[in-house]
Design a protein around this motif. Sequence first.
Motif, PDB file in Angstrom:
ATOM      1  N   ALA A  68      78.288  80.656 -21.620  1.00 46.89           N
ATOM      2  CA  ALA A  68      79.376  79.622 -20.388  1.00 46.89           C
ATOM      3  C   ALA A  68      79.821  78.673 -21.819  1.00 46.89           C
ATOM      4  CB  ALA A  68      78.269  78.467 -20.968  1.00 46.89           C
ATOM      5  N   ILE A  69      79.029  79.040 -23.293  1.00 45.02           N
ATOM      6  CA  ILE A  69      79.246  77.935 -24.469  1.00 45.02           C
ATOM      7  C   ILE A  69      80.753  78.378 -24.495  1.00 45.02           C
ATOM      8  CG2 ILE A  69      79.205  77.484 -26.886  1.00 45.02           C
ATOM      9  CD1 ILE A  69      75.713  77.148 -26.341  1.00 45.02           C
ATOM     10  N   VAL A  70      80.284  80.079 -24.927  1.00 50.47           N
ATOM     11  CA  VAL A  70      82.108  80.274 -25.240  1.00 50.47           C
ATOM     12  C   VAL A  70      82.966  79.576 -24.187  1.00 50.47           C
ATOM     13  CG1 VAL A  70      83.366  82.555 -25.046  1.00 50.47           C
ATOM     14  CG2 VAL A  70      81.224  82.357 -26.434  1.00 50.47           C
ATOM     15  N   LEU A  71      82.785  80.687 -23.241  1.00 48.05           N
ATOM     16  CA  LEU A  71      83.753  79.268 -22.125  1.00 48.05           C
ATOM     17  C   LEU A  71      84.076  78.509 -22.361  1.00 48.05           C
ATOM     18  CD1 LEU A  71      82.327  81.433 -18.841  1.00 48.05           C
ATOM     19  CD2 LEU A  71      84.584  81.764 -20.210  1.00 48.05           C
ATOM     20  N   ALA A  72      83.311  77.655 -22.215  1.00 47.91           N
ATOM     21  CA  ALA A  72      83.802  75.936 -22.400  1.00 47.91           C
ATOM     22  C   ALA A  72      84.567  75.467 -23.851  1.00 47.91           C
ATOM     23  CB  ALA A  72      82.027  75.224 -22.617  1.00 47.91           C
ATOM     24  N   MET A  73      83.918  76.277 -24.980  1.00 41.29           N
ATOM     25  CA  MET A  73      85.098  76.207 -26.214  1.00 41.29           C
ATOM     26  C   MET A  73      86.892  76.534 -25.682  1.00 41.29           C
ATOM     27  SD  MET A  73      83.089  78.339 -28.999  1.00 41.29           S
ATOM     28  CE  MET A  73      84.117  77.977 -30.238  1.00 41.29           C
ATOM     29  N   ILE A  74      86.553  77.388 -24.802  1.00 40.18           N
ATOM     30  CA  ILE A  74      87.717  77.957 -24.592  1.00 40.18           C
ATOM     31  C   ILE A  74      88.507  76.786 -23.679  1.00 40.18           C
ATOM     32  CG2 ILE A  74      89.845  79.904 -23.484  1.00 40.18           C
ATOM     33  CD1 ILE A  74      87.440  82.627 -24.827  1.00 40.18           C
ATOM     34  N   THR A  75      88.224  76.814 -23.055  1.00 39.15           N
ATOM     35  CA  THR A  75      88.234  75.980 -22.142  1.00 39.15           C
ATOM     36  C   THR A  75      88.835  74.373 -22.129  1.00 39.15           C
ATOM     37  OG1 THR A  75      87.037  77.196 -19.987  1.00 39.15           O
ATOM     38  CG2 THR A  75      87.896  74.870 -19.251  1.00 39.15           C
ATOM     39  N   ARG A  76      87.743  74.224 -23.216  1.00 41.12           N
ATOM     40  CA  ARG A  76      88.409  72.725 -23.999  1.00 41.12           C
ATOM     41  C   ARG A  76      89.216  72.637 -24.939  1.00 41.12           C
ATOM     42  NH1 ARG A  76      83.697  68.261 -26.629  1.00 41.12           N
ATOM     43  NH2 ARG A  76      85.289  66.717 -27.062  1.00 41.12           N
ATOM     44  N   PHE A  77      89.786  73.816 -25.487  1.00 42.66           N
ATOM     45  CA  PHE A  77      90.589  73.719 -26.010  1.00 42.66           C
ATOM     46  C   PHE A  77      91.648  73.900 -24.932  1.00 42.66           C
ATOM     47  CE2 PHE A  77      94.270  75.552 -29.252  1.00 42.66           C
ATOM     48  CZ  PHE A  77      94.009  76.583 -28.579  1.00 42.66           C
ATOM     49  N   LEU A  78      92.000  74.601 -24.393  1.00 43.20           N
ATOM     50  CA  LEU A  78      93.102  74.617 -23.563  1.00 43.20           C
ATOM     51  C   LEU A  78      93.690  73.155 -22.475  1.00 43.20           C
ATOM     52  CD1 LEU A  78      92.658  78.039 -21.297  1.00 43.20           C
ATOM     53  CD2 LEU A  78      94.530  77.896 -22.946  1.00 43.20           C
ATOM     54  N   MET A  79      92.591  72.497 -22.240  1.00 39.56           N
ATOM     55  CA  MET A  79      92.900  70.756 -22.004  1.00 39.56           C
ATOM     56  C   MET A  79      93.355  70.275 -22.728  1.00 39.56           C
ATOM     57  SD  MET A  79      90.038  68.127 -20.139  1.00 39.56           S
ATOM     58  CE  MET A  79      89.615  67.663 -22.047  1.00 39.56           C
ATOM     59  N   THR A  80      92.643  70.224 -23.724  1.00 39.80           N
ATOM     60  CA  THR A  80      93.033  69.431 -24.903  1.00 39.80           C
ATOM     61  C   THR A  80      94.738  70.153 -25.552  1.00 39.80           C
ATOM     62  OG1 THR A  80      91.318  69.210 -25.177  1.00 39.80           O
ATOM     63  CG2 THR A  80      92.917  68.519 -27.451  1.00 39.80           C
ATOM     64  N   TRP A  81      94.851  71.279 -25.331  1.00 42.61           N
ATOM     65  CA  TRP A  81      96.471  71.614 -25.688  1.00 42.61           C
ATOM     66  C   TRP A  81      97.524  71.206 -24.522  1.00 42.61           C
ATOM     67  CZ3 TRP A  81      98.901  75.278 -28.757  1.00 42.61           C
ATOM     68  CH2 TRP A  81      99.520  75.756 -28.580  1.00 42.61           C
ATOM     69  N   THR A  82      96.891  70.876 -23.421  1.00 39.02           N
ATOM     70  CA  THR A  82      97.772  70.972 -22.300  1.00 39.02           C
ATOM     71  C   THR A  82      98.039  69.343 -21.973  1.00 39.02           C
ATOM     72  OG1 THR A  82      96.981  72.440 -21.399  1.00 39.02           O
ATOM     73  CG2 THR A  82      98.226  70.587 -20.022  1.00 39.02           C
ATOM     74  N   LEU A  83      97.341  68.875 -22.443  1.00 38.51           N
ATOM     75  CA  LEU A  83      97.411  67.373 -22.799  1.00 38.51           C
ATOM     76  C   LEU A  83      98.255  66.454 -24.144  1.00 38.51           C
ATOM     77  CD1 LEU A  83      93.626  65.307 -22.116  1.00 38.51           C
ATOM     78  CD2 LEU A  83      96.108  65.995 -20.445  1.00 38.51           C
ATOM     79  N   ALA A  84      97.652  67.584 -25.173  1.00 37.31           N
ATOM     80  CA  ALA A  84      97.999  66.977 -26.569  1.00 37.31           C
ATOM     81  C   ALA A  84     100.452  67.512 -26.500  1.00 37.31           C
ATOM     82  CB  ALA A  84      97.871  67.814 -27.221  1.00 37.31           C
ATOM     83  N   LEU A  85     100.407  68.605 -24.939  1.00 39.93           N
ATOM     84  CA  LEU A  85     102.152  68.405 -24.840  1.00 39.93           C
ATOM     85  C   LEU A  85     102.579  67.242 -24.594  1.00 39.93           C
ATOM     86  CD1 LEU A  85     101.272  72.689 -23.827  1.00 39.93           C
ATOM     87  CD2 LEU A  85     103.122  71.102 -26.000  1.00 39.93           C
ATOM     88  N   THR A  86     102.046  66.751 -23.751  1.00 36.51           N
ATOM     89  CA  THR A  86     102.333  65.598 -23.555  1.00 36.51           C
ATOM     90  C   THR A  86     103.384  64.700 -24.410  1.00 36.51           C
ATOM     91  OG1 THR A  86     101.140  64.307 -24.118  1.00 36.51           O
ATOM     92  CG2 THR A  86     101.114  64.960 -21.779  1.00 36.51           C
ATOM     93  N   ALA A  87     103.215  65.040 -25.947  1.00 35.75           N
ATOM     94  CA  ALA A  87     104.189  64.712 -26.784  1.00 35.75           C
ATOM     95  C   ALA A  87     105.140  64.935 -26.823  1.00 35.75           C
ATOM     96  CB  ALA A  87     103.481  65.293 -28.262  1.00 35.75           C
TER      97      ALA A  87
END
Lengths: 255, 260
Positions: free
Chosen positions: A139-158
């Motif tokens: 679950a921690i590994v899945l959380a690590m990947i999901t949070r990276f993807l979420m923050t990556w997506t939000l950061a792309l609003t740049a």
Amino acid sequence: MTRTLHLTLVFAKQSFLQWLAWRSFLVTIVLEKAVTPLVGLAVWRAALPDAGVVSRYYVALLLVQLLTVSYEHHTLANRIYEGTLTHELVKPIPAVTVFAGEAAASRMWHLVIGFPLIAVLWELIGGLAWGHVALALPAIVLAMITRFLMTWTLALTACWSQQAHGVVGFGETLLFLLGGTAVPLSLMPGALEPVARALPFAAMLGFPAELASGGLGGGQILFGYLWQLTWLAVFGWLARAVWRAGLPRFAAVGG
Amino acid sequence: MRLARYLVLALGFSFARDLAYRLNFGFGLLQALVLAAAGIFTIDMVYGHVTELVGWSYADMLVLFGMFQVMSGLVATFVEPNTRWFGNSVRSGALDDTLLKPMPGLFLASLGRHTPAGLVQVVVGLATVTGGLAMRTRWPSAIDVALWIALLALGVVIVWALRVSTALVALWAPALTLDIVYDSAWQFTRYPLGMYGRSLRAGLMWVVPLTYVATAPALALLGRASGLMVVGAAGVGAALVALTVAMWRGGIARYMGATS
């Protein structure tokens, strides 16, 4: 996929060694990330002093927080604003491997520097059951990947806005409110708890923390993992779609 | 008087500058509202399980949180825009620009630029305080309000001195960024000190005396402050201001500038 993973590990190793030159800065940002779980621990221990599971939950949450922390609004968004994303785009490799490697490295450093704090709290609360921690590792590994993807997506609003940092900040605020930091998921009001458990924020923080602290039954564990896999797929698709939409808008230095 | 006039002018320029980017300004307002809502949501969740937290009722906690927002807003408006990147200006030599101007360097370096969107947090904080007071059976007396004004003013001085002295460390150790450590410590003041362990409580009272910043003014409005608290805050404020001025003078003597 193997090549992508290999490249990510190479960049992770490179970034891990580069961070050695910024040890003092790393200590300060680890402290910053540790504060919200620590304040939560103090508040809920004061509110519910007899509930030992709350203390175990927040120590587990601290561990998950340090392992899932994401800084793509600083790494990706700033490179978009400065125009230096071209350095990664001209390389014959997926650009995401660079940022994924940097994220993995910073999380390892967070764990290394935060370990003494976790160890002290671990002793104070009587420790977590190793069986529960082992059950929580996927679950921690899945959380690590999901949070990276979420923050990556939000950061792309740049690619569209000057407010990428603010957008990521909104995401972090929602994560704080609904992900199990402001209030443990099991202590949310009856109507809110099932909604919060279905949202991606619990998949990134609260669910792994509850697993590691032994606060979930069999059915809840199964549904928790299902929600994690669902949100991983959603954010994986979203990250790819937003990247493809945003890249044509990117103007490099000199463009 | 001259400094006060400059402060007002600088605030006016900052408003004009920020309003030229209305979407950014609106976004800043929205951020302040979201942060306020997040804080009140957390308090609501806690008081859904208890009626009192270390002797503080729900209404008392709203008053404390409101004061926390007021102080956060004042710092975000007047101090943060200057201290956030102070380390970078020392490393790059951009501090020369501040030192060459015909105004006191410490004043310009710590209060020269403003972010007016932070004032929304002040307004929201005052509204939260008022809401908390309205839920209580007793409104503050005239003495309580006088103590509040005194502790608020001294709290502003203390938080300015703490924030600026943290940034001034860059004059001795340019690679060291303590802004983040300060921000982390600041988060502990949104709740009553009684919640924390003895060593952390002592640290927040004596080492980094943030207790005077949000808690003391809140206690005044709740009728739990005294003149002794004002005397204590004045002493702490004077000591911190003296330390900050000494750090500035000592640090500037070491500063090399962009062309040295």
